[in-house]
Motif scaffolding. Structure first.
Motif, PDB file in Angstrom:
ATOM      1  N   GLN A 267       0.831  -1.209   0.000  1.00 19.63           N
ATOM      2  CA  GLN A 267       0.000   0.000   0.000  1.00 19.63           C
ATOM      3  C   GLN A 267       0.863   1.257   0.000  1.00 19.63           C
ATOM      4  OE1 GLN A 267      -2.608  -1.076   3.335  1.00 19.63           O
ATOM      5  NE2 GLN A 267      -4.344  -1.076   1.927  1.00 19.63           N
ATOM      6  N   GLU A 268       1.983   1.203   0.721  1.00 17.95           N
ATOM      7  CA  GLU A 268       2.910   2.345   0.706  1.00 17.95           C
ATOM      8  C   GLU A 268       3.394   2.622  -0.701  1.00 17.95           C
ATOM      9  OE1 GLU A 268       6.160   1.656   3.452  1.00 17.95           O
ATOM     10  OE2 GLU A 268       4.648   1.424   5.068  1.00 17.95           O
ATOM     11  N   ALA A 269       3.530   1.547  -1.489  1.00 19.77           N
ATOM     12  CA  ALA A 269       3.997   1.703  -2.871  1.00 19.77           C
ATOM     13  C   ALA A 269       2.842   2.093  -3.809  1.00 19.77           C
ATOM     14  CB  ALA A 269       4.653   0.411  -3.343  1.00 19.77           C
ATOM     15  N   GLY A 270       1.675   2.363  -3.213  1.00 21.51           N
ATOM     16  CA  GLY A 270       0.547   2.844  -4.008  1.00 21.51           C
ATOM     17  C   GLY A 270      -0.305   1.745  -4.636  1.00 21.51           C
ATOM     18  N   LEU A 271      -0.118   0.501  -4.188  1.00 21.37           N
ATOM     19  CA  LEU A 271      -0.875  -0.611  -4.784  1.00 21.37           C
ATOM     20  C   LEU A 271      -2.126  -0.933  -3.957  1.00 21.37           C
ATOM     21  CD1 LEU A 271       2.119  -2.936  -5.716  1.00 21.37           C
ATOM     22  CD2 LEU A 271       0.901  -1.330  -7.201  1.00 21.37           C
ATOM     23  N   ARG A 272      -3.124  -1.507  -4.651  1.00 24.52           N
ATOM     24  CA  ARG A 272      -4.341  -1.969  -3.966  1.00 24.52           C
ATOM     25  C   ARG A 272      -4.171  -3.427  -3.569  1.00 24.52           C
ATOM     26  NH1 ARG A 272      -9.427  -0.179  -4.038  1.00 24.52           N
ATOM     27  NH2 ARG A 272     -10.545  -2.005  -4.821  1.00 24.52           N
ATOM     28  N   VAL A 273      -4.489  -3.719  -2.315  1.00 25.96           N
ATOM     29  CA  VAL A 273      -4.209  -5.061  -1.788  1.00 25.96           C
ATOM     30  C   VAL A 273      -5.488  -5.753  -1.322  1.00 25.96           C
ATOM     31  CG1 VAL A 273      -2.895  -6.378  -0.074  1.00 25.96           C
ATOM     32  CG2 VAL A 273      -1.950  -4.258  -1.017  1.00 25.96           C
ATOM     33  N   GLY A 274      -5.608  -7.030  -1.683  1.00 21.70           N
ATOM     34  CA  GLY A 274      -6.718  -7.861  -1.217  1.00 21.70           C
ATOM     35  C   GLY A 274      -6.214  -8.986  -0.340  1.00 21.70           C
ATOM     36  N   VAL A 275      -7.067  -9.444   0.587  1.00 22.73           N
ATOM     37  CA  VAL A 275      -6.690 -10.562   1.464  1.00 22.73           C
ATOM     38  C   VAL A 275      -7.802 -11.612   1.453  1.00 22.73           C
ATOM     39  CG1 VAL A 275      -6.222 -11.266   3.853  1.00 22.73           C
ATOM     40  CG2 VAL A 275      -5.279  -9.115   2.980  1.00 22.73           C
ATOM     41  N   ILE A 276      -7.406 -12.886   1.318  1.00 18.31           N
ATOM     42  CA  ILE A 276      -8.347 -14.002   1.490  1.00 18.31           C
ATOM     43  C   ILE A 276      -8.190 -14.511   2.912  1.00 18.31           C
ATOM     44  CG2 ILE A 276      -9.067 -16.292   0.722  1.00 18.31           C
ATOM     45  CD1 ILE A 276      -7.976 -15.660  -2.047  1.00 18.31           C
ATOM     46  N   ALA A 277      -9.219 -14.234   3.723  1.00 20.98           N
ATOM     47  CA  ALA A 277      -9.192 -14.573   5.147  1.00 20.98           C
ATOM     48  C   ALA A 277     -10.261 -15.627   5.435  1.00 20.98           C
ATOM     49  CB  ALA A 277      -9.454 -13.305   5.961  1.00 20.98           C
ATOM     50  N   THR A 278     -10.454 -15.930   6.707  1.00 25.16           N
ATOM     51  CA  THR A 278     -11.554 -16.821   7.116  1.00 25.16           C
ATOM     52  C   THR A 278     -12.492 -16.011   8.021  1.00 25.16           C
ATOM     53  OG1 THR A 278     -10.309 -17.514   9.046  1.00 25.16           O
ATOM     54  CG2 THR A 278     -10.110 -18.885   7.064  1.00 25.16           C
ATOM     55  N   ASP A 279     -13.636 -16.591   8.347  1.00 25.86           N
ATOM     56  CA  ASP A 279     -14.566 -15.898   9.252  1.00 25.86           C
ATOM     57  C   ASP A 279     -13.866 -15.531  10.558  1.00 25.86           C
ATOM     58  OD1 ASP A 279     -16.456 -16.319   7.352  1.00 25.86           O
ATOM     59  OD2 ASP A 279     -17.639 -17.786   8.487  1.00 25.86           O
ATOM     60  N   GLU A 280     -12.950 -16.400  10.989  1.00 23.08           N
ATOM     61  CA  GLU A 280     -12.273 -16.200  12.266  1.00 23.08           C
ATOM     62  C   GLU A 280     -11.261 -15.056  12.218  1.00 23.08           C
ATOM     63  OE1 GLU A 280     -12.614 -19.065  10.677  1.00 23.08           O
ATOM     64  OE2 GLU A 280     -13.725 -20.396  12.011  1.00 23.08           O
ATOM     65  N   ARG A 284      -9.119  -9.065  11.527  1.00 23.32           N
ATOM     66  CA  ARG A 284      -7.756  -8.766  11.996  1.00 23.32           C
ATOM     67  C   ARG A 284      -6.868  -8.210  10.896  1.00 23.32           C
ATOM     68  NH1 ARG A 284      -5.834 -14.094  14.946  1.00 23.32           N
ATOM     69  NH2 ARG A 284      -4.070 -12.740  15.431  1.00 23.32           N
ATOM     70  N   TYR A 285      -7.411  -8.101   9.678  1.00 22.18           N
ATOM     71  CA  TYR A 285      -6.575  -7.617   8.566  1.00 22.18           C
ATOM     72  C   TYR A 285      -6.847  -6.163   8.235  1.00 22.18           C
ATOM     73  CZ  TYR A 285      -5.231 -12.445   7.629  1.00 22.18           C
ATOM     74  OH  TYR A 285      -4.725 -13.703   7.728  1.00 22.18           O
ATOM     75  N   GLN A 286      -5.769  -5.458   7.826  1.00 20.43           N
ATOM     76  CA  GLN A 286      -5.905  -4.118   7.267  1.00 20.43           C
ATOM     77  C   GLN A 286      -5.449  -4.185   5.816  1.00 20.43           C
ATOM     78  OE1 GLN A 286      -3.498  -3.924  10.315  1.00 20.43           O
ATOM     79  NE2 GLN A 286      -5.426  -4.381  11.351  1.00 20.43           N
ATOM     80  N   ALA A 287      -6.420  -4.067   4.901  1.00 19.10           N
ATOM     81  CA  ALA A 287      -6.079  -4.066   3.473  1.00 19.10           C
ATOM     82  C   ALA A 287      -7.203  -3.336   2.748  1.00 19.10           C
ATOM     83  CB  ALA A 287      -5.941  -5.492   2.955  1.00 19.10           C
ATOM     84  N   ASP A 288      -7.075  -3.161   1.420  1.00 22.28           N
ATOM     85  CA  ASP A 288      -8.135  -2.460   0.690  1.00 22.28           C
ATOM     86  C   ASP A 288      -9.400  -3.314   0.633  1.00 22.28           C
ATOM     87  OD1 ASP A 288      -6.707   0.025  -0.426  1.00 22.28           O
ATOM     88  OD2 ASP A 288      -5.318  -1.624  -0.850  1.00 22.28           O
ATOM     89  N   LEU A 289      -9.214  -4.614   0.476  1.00 17.60           N
ATOM     90  CA  LEU A 289     -10.357  -5.524   0.392  1.00 17.60           C
ATOM     91  C   LEU A 289     -10.022  -6.780   1.181  1.00 17.60           C
ATOM     92  CD1 LEU A 289     -11.438  -5.835  -3.324  1.00 17.60           C
ATOM     93  CD2 LEU A 289     -12.830  -4.983  -1.441  1.00 17.60           C
TER      94      LEU A 289
END
Ligand code: AMP
Ligand code: MG
Length: 350
Positions: A267-280, A284-289
């Motif tokens: 994100q510092e480099a200006g990119l959009r970031v996604g995370v595949i997480a679980t319900d649990e 706890r994640y900080q990302a664009d999606l």
């Protein structure tokens, strides 16, 4: 070409809709239809011209054979040079269902359908719409997944429409599929049955039904394997999202921390970031999606949501995706096989 999208209720199948689709198949045209695994792109399996249209619509390499969908066991007998005894046992145990069997083909099956191979892949899908379409058309239906080659397999009709609109005359919309990853492929053309692609039906289930040993194609296990996979389709980079996907494996707390660190850097480099997480872990994640694939213990949900999530990240134009790893007990091998391919085998062990 105009693509007609027809909604069809699996519990109450509209006769006219099925008839219209079946007539197209019988006339050598393409129809996308739901199965229990993913959506298929169907054509008359015994017509070389019809099969060729599938390769053209998908942009699929011509050496990558198609799976022939049947509605009764006798259809297998009709196109196999010989029916190995294991085929009957497996059909009794798993058909209709998410299991594809490879057998030696006879002269009825054109090389266009088998990508030039002397064997043919056959499956009886466990979906009322698929079975009715096969029966009504009077054809055996060759059908690979109904995506553009290299994209994630479609688990909803809207995914098919995105890839195939204007390229095929009809899509049957039977709602979201149940399983979400492609069938297990077992090769019965040689002495010891061999799994060429892991899926919902596991090695243990196959061994129990056969009462004997089943091996796994060494070419599909390790990324760095020197062996070529036996199913031609398994060698292609498949299921790829547009963004760069990296898996992070390890204890949950450390995985969350590492993904957050990597995401912040991007994100510092200006990119959009996604995370595949679980319900649990999703909160706890900080990302664009941040998308949850389901509860960690619910492997069926993880399989069902995987391709949809990869497509959603594409729609939202993320540049990088980080995913947790899902080596779950039963179908974890099948899930990880798809995810590792989507990631081009980029894995961080932590
Ligand atoms: P899809 O229908 O898109 O899931 O792709 C079909 C898969 O089955 C591909 O990975 C093919 O390479 C594989 N396949 C189909 N026919 C054969 C065959 N005769 N021998 C080995 N693999 C096959
Ligand atoms: Mg496919």
């Amino acid at each position: 070409m105009h693509t007609k999208l027809i909604q069809i209720d699996s519990a109450n199948i509209d006769r006219n809709a099925i008839k219209e689709a079946a007539d197209l198949i019988a006339a050598g045209e393409l129809v996308a239809f739901p199965t229990e695994t993913v959506y298929g792109l169907g054509a008359d399996a015994l017509s070389p011209e019809a099969s060729k249209k599938i390769y053209a619509a998908k942009g699929r390499p011509s050496d990558n054979p198609l799976i022939v969908h049947i509605s009764k066991f006798e259809d297998l007998v009709a196109i196999a040079r010989e029916v190995p005894p294991q085929a009957k046992k497996l059909a009794d145990a798993f058909w209709p269902g998410p299991l594809t069997m490879i057998v030696w083909k006879n002269e009825k099956v054109p090389c266009e359908t088998t990508g030039g191979m002397d064997t043919v892949a056959v499956r009886m899908p466990n979906h009322p719409v698929a079975l009715r379409l096969i029966e009504e058309s009077g054809c055996l239906i060759a059908a690979p997944s109904a995506n553009t080659s290299g994209k994630p397999s479609p688990t909803e009709a809207s995914h098919v429409a995105l890839d195939m609109d204007g390229r095929i005359p009809m899509i049957l919309d039977g709602g979201a599929v149940g399983i979400g990853i492609e069938s297990t492929i077992i090769d019965l053309s040689e002495k010891t049955p061999m799994i060429l692609r892991p899926g919902y039906i596991t090695k243990e289930m196959l061994e129990e039904a056969l009462g004997g040993e089943v091996c796994i194609d060494p070419g599909i296990i390790a990324a760095d394997s020197m062996k070529k996979p036996k199913a031609p389709g398994m060698k292609y980079k498949h299921y790829a999202p547009k963004a760069d996907l990296v898996l992070v494996e390890g204890k949950t707390d450390r995985v969350v921390a590492e993904i957050n660190r990597l995401a912040a850097k991007k994100q510092e480099a200006g990119l959009r970031v996604g995370v595949i997480a679980t319900d649990e872990t999703r909160d706890r994640y900080q990302a664009d999606l941040v998308f949850s694939i389901g509860a960690r213990e619910d492997e069926d949900a993880i399989a069902r949501h995987l391709y949809k999530l990869l497509r959603e990240f594409d729609d939202q134009n993320v540049d990088a995706i980080y995913s947790e790893s899902f080596a779950t007990p039963r179908i974890g091998q099948a899930i990880m096989n798809r995810l590792l391919k989507a990631a081009g085998h980029q894995v961080i062990q932590i």
